[in-house]
Design a protein around this motif. Structure first.
Motif, short mmCIF file in Angstrom:
data_model
loop_
_atom_site.label_atom_id
_atom_site.label_comp_id
_atom_site.label_asym_id
_atom_site.label_seq_id
_atom_site.Cartn_x
_atom_site.Cartn_y
_atom_site.Cartn_z
N ALA A 1 0.80 -1.23 -0.26
CA ALA A 1 0.17 -0.27 0.17
C ALA A 1 1.44 1.35 -0.37
O ALA A 1 0.50 2.54 0.29
CB ALA A 1 -0.74 0.21 1.12
N LYS A 2 1.77 0.59 0.35
CA LYS A 2 3.27 2.14 0.11
C LYS A 2 3.29 3.49 -1.49
O LYS A 2 3.82 1.97 -1.94
CB LYS A 2 4.83 1.56 0.57
CG LYS A 2 4.03 1.46 2.54
CD LYS A 2 5.75 1.25 2.40
CE LYS A 2 6.21 0.93 4.16
NZ LYS A 2 7.51 0.38 4.72
N SER A 3 2.51 3.89 -1.69
CA SER A 3 2.38 4.28 -2.37
C SER A 3 2.93 4.93 -3.61
O SER A 3 3.03 5.97 -4.13
CB SER A 3 1.08 4.34 -2.75
OG SER A 3 0.38 5.20 -2.22
N SER A 4 4.49 5.92 -2.90
CA SER A 4 4.26 7.17 -2.78
C SER A 4 5.65 7.11 -4.39
O SER A 4 5.79 5.63 -3.18
CB SER A 4 5.42 7.84 -1.34
OG SER A 4 6.03 7.57 -0.78
N LEU A 5 6.13 7.93 -4.74
CA LEU A 5 7.05 7.85 -5.59
C LEU A 5 8.22 7.05 -4.60
O LEU A 5 9.24 6.45 -5.05
CB LEU A 5 7.41 9.19 -6.35
CG LEU A 5 8.28 9.08 -7.16
CD1 LEU A 5 8.64 8.38 -8.63
CD2 LEU A 5 9.03 10.40 -7.29
N ASP A 6 8.39 8.14 -3.64
CA ASP A 6 10.09 7.55 -2.93
C ASP A 6 9.71 6.29 -2.33
O ASP A 6 10.60 6.03 -2.58
CB ASP A 6 10.46 8.68 -1.60
CG ASP A 6 10.98 9.90 -1.40
OD1 ASP A 6 11.05 10.65 -3.28
OD2 ASP A 6 10.08 11.62 -1.34
N GLU A 7 8.77 6.32 -2.17
CA GLU A 7 8.87 4.65 -1.30
C GLU A 7 9.37 3.76 -1.97
O GLU A 7 9.79 2.58 -2.24
CB GLU A 7 7.36 5.04 -0.28
CG GLU A 7 7.63 4.95 0.89
CD GLU A 7 6.18 5.27 0.86
OE1 GLU A 7 6.15 4.75 2.37
OE2 GLU A 7 5.09 5.69 0.16
N ARG A 8 8.71 3.85 -3.87
CA ARG A 8 8.78 3.10 -4.98
C ARG A 8 10.51 2.72 -5.08
O ARG A 8 10.85 2.27 -5.89
CB ARG A 8 7.82 3.83 -5.66
CG ARG A 8 6.25 3.36 -5.34
CD ARG A 8 5.64 3.59 -6.69
NE ARG A 8 5.59 4.89 -7.52
CZ ARG A 8 4.67 6.08 -7.83
NH1 ARG A 8 3.48 6.12 -8.34
NH2 ARG A 8 5.51 6.84 -8.18
N ILE A 9 10.43 4.30 -5.53
CA ILE A 9 12.11 4.21 -5.60
C ILE A 9 13.30 3.29 -4.80
O ILE A 9 13.81 2.97 -5.03
CB ILE A 9 12.66 5.63 -5.69
CG1 ILE A 9 11.74 5.78 -7.14
CG2 ILE A 9 13.79 6.04 -6.03
CD1 ILE A 9 12.48 7.79 -7.16
N LYS A 10 12.48 3.35 -3.57
CA LYS A 10 13.52 3.20 -2.37
C LYS A 10 12.84 1.57 -2.63
O LYS A 10 14.28 1.14 -2.31
CB LYS A 10 13.38 3.12 -0.96
CG LYS A 10 13.26 2.18 0.05
CD LYS A 10 13.37 2.97 1.88
CE LYS A 10 13.81 1.88 3.25
NZ LYS A 10 13.61 2.94 4.07
N GLY A 11 12.56 1.18 -2.35
CA GLY A 11 12.09 -0.43 -2.52
C GLY A 11 13.14 -1.34 -3.91
O GLY A 11 13.34 -2.37 -4.11
N LEU A 12 13.02 0.15 -5.22
CA LEU A 12 13.49 -0.27 -6.33
C LEU A 12 15.16 -0.64 -5.53
O LEU A 12 15.91 -0.96 -6.57
CB LEU A 12 13.06 0.07 -7.83
CG LEU A 12 12.10 0.24 -8.11
CD1 LEU A 12 11.70 1.13 -9.01
CD2 LEU A 12 11.40 -1.30 -8.72
N GLU A 13 15.15 0.54 -5.20
CA GLU A 13 17.15 0.97 -5.27
C GLU A 13 17.63 -0.78 -4.16
O GLU A 13 18.54 -0.67 -4.03
CB GLU A 13 17.43 2.17 -4.06
CG GLU A 13 17.21 2.85 -4.97
CD GLU A 13 17.11 4.26 -4.42
OE1 GLU A 13 17.35 5.71 -5.38
OE2 GLU A 13 17.39 5.08 -3.62
N ILE A 14 16.82 -1.28 -3.36
CA ILE A 14 16.64 -2.04 -2.10
C ILE A 14 17.05 -2.71 -2.41
O ILE A 14 17.30 -4.58 -2.35
CB ILE A 14 15.80 -1.48 -0.38
CG1 ILE A 14 14.93 -2.33 -0.43
CG2 ILE A 14 16.80 -0.57 -0.18
CD1 ILE A 14 13.97 -2.54 0.29
#
Length: 129
Positions: free
Chosen positions: A80-93
């Motif tokens: 449910a985490k949908s902000s751009l920053d959260e999406r980018i963080k997910g991809l970066e990790i």
């Protein structure tokens, strides 16, 4: 047959994902808790992990980091985490895909099937193009 681990604490979501994956012929293992998912991951080999980020016992981000320490299995974050920053963080990790809830099971299946199609295609020789 490709093997998929689903780590999702919402039982109704987990059951829907499992049903769709099995219908398409995938072997599926499921966990409703993060530590149980890691235990399953350590015990078997999986091609793909579908991972909820907001679990009650350990965060999905921590699970993804632990998976990346020992494996290059594909990771789809489902959250449910949908902000751009959260999406980018997910991809970066280390996530390969990031799908925001609520989601369409059909879209999830289209992404899973596309991934496995690409994995099973022969790599083109760049000199022959």
């Amino acid at each position: 047959m490709s093997k998929i681990l689903v780590i999702e604490d919402e039982v109704s979501v987990l059951e829907a994902i499992e049903a769709y994956l099995k219908k398409d012929g995938y072997e599926v293992k499921c966990a409703t808790r993060g530590y149980k998912g890691l235990e399953l991951f350590d015990a078997e080999t999986f091609d793909l992990v579908i991972l909820d980020l907001m679990l009650p016992d350990i965060s999905g981000e921590e699970i993804c980091a632990k998976i990346r320490e020992k494996s290059s299995a594909y990771v789809f974050m489902l959250t449910a985490k949908s902000s751009l920053d959260e999406r980018i963080k997910g991809l970066e990790i280390g996530a390969d895909e990031y799908l925001v809830k609520p989601f369409s099971p059909r879209e999830l299946m289209a992404r899973v099937n596309a991934l496995f199609r690409r994995l099973n295609e022969p790599v083109a020789n760049p000199n022959s193009l």
